[in-house]
Design an enzyme around this catalytic site. Sequence first.
Site, mmCIF file in Angstrom:
data_model
loop_
_atom_site.group_PDB
_atom_site.id
_atom_site.type_symbol
_atom_site.label_atom_id
_atom_site.label_comp_id
_atom_site.label_asym_id
_atom_site.label_seq_id
_atom_site.Cartn_x
_atom_site.Cartn_y
_atom_site.Cartn_z
ATOM 1 N N LYS A 22 0.942 -1.095 0.116
ATOM 2 C CA LYS A 22 -0.050 -0.099 0.192
ATOM 3 C C LYS A 22 0.898 1.145 0.075
ATOM 4 O O LYS A 22 0.540 2.048 -0.997
ATOM 5 C CB LYS A 22 -0.982 -0.033 1.230
ATOM 6 C CG LYS A 22 -1.469 1.285 1.554
ATOM 7 C CD LYS A 22 -2.299 1.358 3.004
ATOM 8 C CE LYS A 22 -1.751 1.716 4.020
ATOM 9 N NZ LYS A 22 -1.490 3.195 4.248
ATOM 10 N N ASN A 23 1.814 1.246 0.855
ATOM 11 C CA ASN A 23 2.600 2.548 1.033
ATOM 12 C C ASN A 23 3.647 2.613 -0.042
ATOM 13 O O ASN A 23 4.563 3.593 0.083
ATOM 14 C CB ASN A 23 3.378 2.660 2.282
ATOM 15 C CG ASN A 23 2.096 2.537 3.451
ATOM 16 O OD1 ASN A 23 1.045 2.894 3.287
ATOM 17 N ND2 ASN A 23 2.681 2.364 4.714
ATOM 18 N N CYS A 116 -5.430 12.368 11.725
ATOM 19 C CA CYS A 116 -6.067 11.138 11.665
ATOM 20 C C CYS A 116 -6.346 10.395 13.020
ATOM 21 O O CYS A 116 -5.938 10.974 14.195
ATOM 22 C CB CYS A 116 -5.548 10.318 10.700
ATOM 23 S SG CYS A 116 -4.096 9.495 11.099
ATOM 24 N N ARG A 121 -0.386 14.485 12.592
ATOM 25 C CA ARG A 121 0.155 14.193 11.198
ATOM 26 C C ARG A 121 0.336 15.744 10.649
ATOM 27 O O ARG A 121 -0.186 15.972 9.405
ATOM 28 C CB ARG A 121 -0.846 13.540 10.379
ATOM 29 C CG ARG A 121 -1.426 12.103 11.035
ATOM 30 C CD ARG A 121 -0.441 10.977 11.051
ATOM 31 N NE ARG A 121 0.214 10.505 9.882
ATOM 32 C CZ ARG A 121 -0.457 9.534 9.046
ATOM 33 N NH1 ARG A 121 -1.508 9.099 9.580
ATOM 34 N NH2 ARG A 121 -0.003 9.281 7.944
ATOM 35 N N ASP A 304 4.136 0.683 12.023
ATOM 36 C CA ASP A 304 2.832 -0.039 11.414
ATOM 37 C C ASP A 304 2.779 -1.605 11.885
ATOM 38 O O ASP A 304 1.611 -2.032 11.612
ATOM 39 C CB ASP A 304 2.821 0.163 9.980
ATOM 40 C CG ASP A 304 3.026 1.581 9.224
ATOM 41 O OD1 ASP A 304 3.184 1.830 8.239
ATOM 42 O OD2 ASP A 304 2.419 2.271 10.105
ATOM 43 N N ARG A 396 -8.875 -0.378 4.057
ATOM 44 C CA ARG A 396 -8.048 0.842 3.501
ATOM 45 C C ARG A 396 -6.749 0.224 3.079
ATOM 46 O O ARG A 396 -6.106 0.511 2.231
ATOM 47 C CB ARG A 396 -8.024 1.744 4.340
ATOM 48 C CG ARG A 396 -9.032 2.626 4.739
ATOM 49 C CD ARG A 396 -8.657 3.765 5.483
ATOM 50 N NE ARG A 396 -7.279 4.369 5.196
ATOM 51 C CZ ARG A 396 -6.631 5.439 5.740
ATOM 52 N NH1 ARG A 396 -7.077 5.349 7.308
ATOM 53 N NH2 ARG A 396 -5.614 5.870 5.361
HETATM 54 C C1 EPZ Z 1 4.044 6.855 6.046
HETATM 55 O O1 EPZ Z 1 3.072 8.065 6.746
HETATM 56 C C2 EPZ Z 1 2.932 5.746 5.906
HETATM 57 N N1 EPZ Z 1 1.845 5.996 4.969
HETATM 58 C C3 EPZ Z 1 2.297 5.326 7.442
HETATM 59 O O2 EPZ Z 1 1.779 4.153 7.384
HETATM 60 C C4 EPZ Z 1 3.593 5.134 8.106
HETATM 61 O O3 EPZ Z 1 3.068 4.790 9.728
HETATM 62 C C5 EPZ Z 1 4.413 6.234 8.155
HETATM 63 O O4 EPZ Z 1 5.126 6.676 6.987
HETATM 64 C C6 EPZ Z 1 5.906 6.097 9.046
HETATM 65 O O5 EPZ Z 1 6.478 4.912 8.768
HETATM 66 C C7 EPZ Z 1 2.132 5.861 3.821
HETATM 67 O O6 EPZ Z 1 3.291 5.654 3.317
HETATM 68 C C8 EPZ Z 1 0.977 6.241 2.842
HETATM 69 P P1 EPZ Z 1 5.908 10.167 8.598
HETATM 70 P P2 EPZ Z 1 3.737 9.582 6.737
HETATM 71 O O7 EPZ Z 1 5.699 11.606 7.639
HETATM 72 O O8 EPZ Z 1 4.502 9.763 5.566
HETATM 73 C C9 EPZ Z 1 5.591 13.521 11.863
HETATM 74 C C10 EPZ Z 1 -0.310 2.793 7.734
HETATM 75 O O9 EPZ Z 1 -0.437 2.116 8.328
HETATM 76 N N2 EPZ Z 1 5.844 14.674 10.863
HETATM 77 O O10 EPZ Z 1 6.933 9.470 8.127
HETATM 78 O O11 EPZ Z 1 2.716 10.442 7.114
HETATM 79 C C11 EPZ Z 1 4.484 12.866 11.903
HETATM 80 O O12 EPZ Z 1 3.348 13.483 12.391
HETATM 81 C C12 EPZ Z 1 0.241 4.195 7.445
HETATM 82 O O13 EPZ Z 1 0.225 1.992 6.718
HETATM 83 C C13 EPZ Z 1 5.749 16.035 11.111
HETATM 84 O O14 EPZ Z 1 5.909 16.234 12.265
HETATM 85 O O15 EPZ Z 1 4.475 9.411 8.015
HETATM 86 C C14 EPZ Z 1 4.758 11.476 12.518
HETATM 87 O O16 EPZ Z 1 4.699 11.835 13.896
HETATM 88 C C15 EPZ Z 1 -0.068 4.763 8.904
HETATM 89 N N3 EPZ Z 1 5.815 16.870 9.996
HETATM 90 C C16 EPZ Z 1 6.399 11.290 11.935
HETATM 91 O O17 EPZ Z 1 6.551 12.470 11.446
HETATM 92 C C17 EPZ Z 1 5.725 16.542 8.841
HETATM 93 O O18 EPZ Z 1 5.968 17.278 7.829
HETATM 94 C C18 EPZ Z 1 6.300 10.179 10.955
HETATM 95 O O19 EPZ Z 1 5.572 10.853 10.029
HETATM 96 C C19 EPZ Z 1 5.603 15.207 8.380
HETATM 97 C C20 EPZ Z 1 5.704 14.087 9.337
#
Ligand code: EPZ
Length: 416
Positions: A22-23, A116, A121, A304, A396
């Site tokens: 998915k990711n 979410c 996020r 995850d 999803r």
């Molecule tokens: C990706 O989300 C994945 N989703 C998530 O999978 C996964 O949990 C996550 O990466 C971490 O591995 C997809 O790839 C579609 P991040 P993403 O930006 O990109 C903070 C699932 O269950 N952050 O690495 O949104 C954020 O709040 C889903 O398949 C900021 O502060 O994750 C979080 O605490 C859930 N500012 C941390 O970084 C930003 O601009 C990691 O988020 C961006 C992120």
Amino acid sequence: MGRFIINGGIPLRGEVAVSGAKNSALPLLAACLLTEEEVVLHNCPRIGDVFSMQGILEKLGAHVRFSGNTICVAAKEIETVAMPEKLSKKIRSSIFLLGSMLGRMRRAVFQYPGGCEIGARPIDQHLDALRKLGVGIEEEMDTIHCRTEALRGAHIRLSYPSVGATENAILAAMLAEGTTTIENAAREPEIVDLQNLLLAMGGKIRGAGNSRIVIEGVSRLHGAEHTCIPDRIEAGTFLAAAAVTRGELHLLSVNPGDVRGTIDILRGAGARIREEEDSLWIRVGGRLEPFHLTTNPYPDFPTDMQAQMCVVAALSNGVSRITETVFENRMRHIDELKKAGAEAEVKGHSAFISGVYSLHPADFTATDLRGGAALVLAALAAQGQSTVSRIEYIDRGYEALEYKLSSLGADIRREC
Ligand code: EPZ
């Protein structure tokens, strides 16, 4: 508002093929906007988030054909730079379209994706990276207007290795003038998969999988054909299913190296796991030992898989500690697991789980995608009839989950 009805207590046995990731599929679909030519993606999972992304691409003007697990995207004309609000709010990963929309159209209008179930996020890192690439950003309530005369290569250092911010920066930089370096980039396998598609499209990018990625902007990208990598989180979820039902599974179409964190913890707890080139075999005869794990960005233990491992811990032979460092609100499944007799306590970012010999059936309510998958595992482990409601969360990210589990001997049915 469907639900699963599960008669648990049956050890899962047999072999199952893991779907495409998915990711990976989501950023790959966003990359299709960077060319007018057709891009063909194989091994694309038929899951809610992919169908939502398909809907967004079609609303933007792309032609999409999704047959079996092959999706073809031809973004010949883009009719609007405004993200469809309803669909974009449905899936956070629509944010990846921002980078590719700017790469293609130099403009984008979208709504804050918002938080979410697992956390606020924020997207500050995404926006900072785009500003560095020369994008002007104006925020008006929860609408964001992005515009640039020309994207220019830049040196970007992420304060946290955000997966999405890394992917957005890559997508925006591919057609920029000059060289872009991304320091402290996320290292997930899905980033490598995105790099491989972009290379096939004629892009110049290297370093994905490491903390430093270098992109040489090109004037255009062309169509390509690519196969999504297997879903490492689905693979880990099935390993956890074998653990909690004390079964024996053979997982096909897997990259064992991408599932390293989960394999290591389960092996350390006493599971027997054999790795082959593109498959995994696991057998769990009795209760596993407790374990400690802390989630962190790849290559450390994946957030995850945290919820699923809480269920493994709930049935282990001692006290486990599971610490979540990536998202601030990703322990909501613990209260649900307590309904089935799990002995667990959350202190700060850690869950302390004292294993019990067995869980009892319960009526669970999914609160998010991976938490929902964990509740299915708990229902599979508990002798008797359980239900898991709000399974739209699970749909999803898991393709045909009930069919795969039924083929492994589980007594599970969907009630819409
Ligand atoms: C990706 O989300 C994945 N989703 C998530 O999978 C996964 O949990 C996550 O990466 C971490 O591995 C997809 O790839 C579609 P991040 P993403 O930006 O990109 C903070 C699932 O269950 N952050 O690495 O949104 C954020 O709040 C889903 O398949 C900021 O502060 O994750 C979080 O605490 C859930 N500012 C941390 O970084 C930003 O601009 C990691 O988020 C961006 C992120």
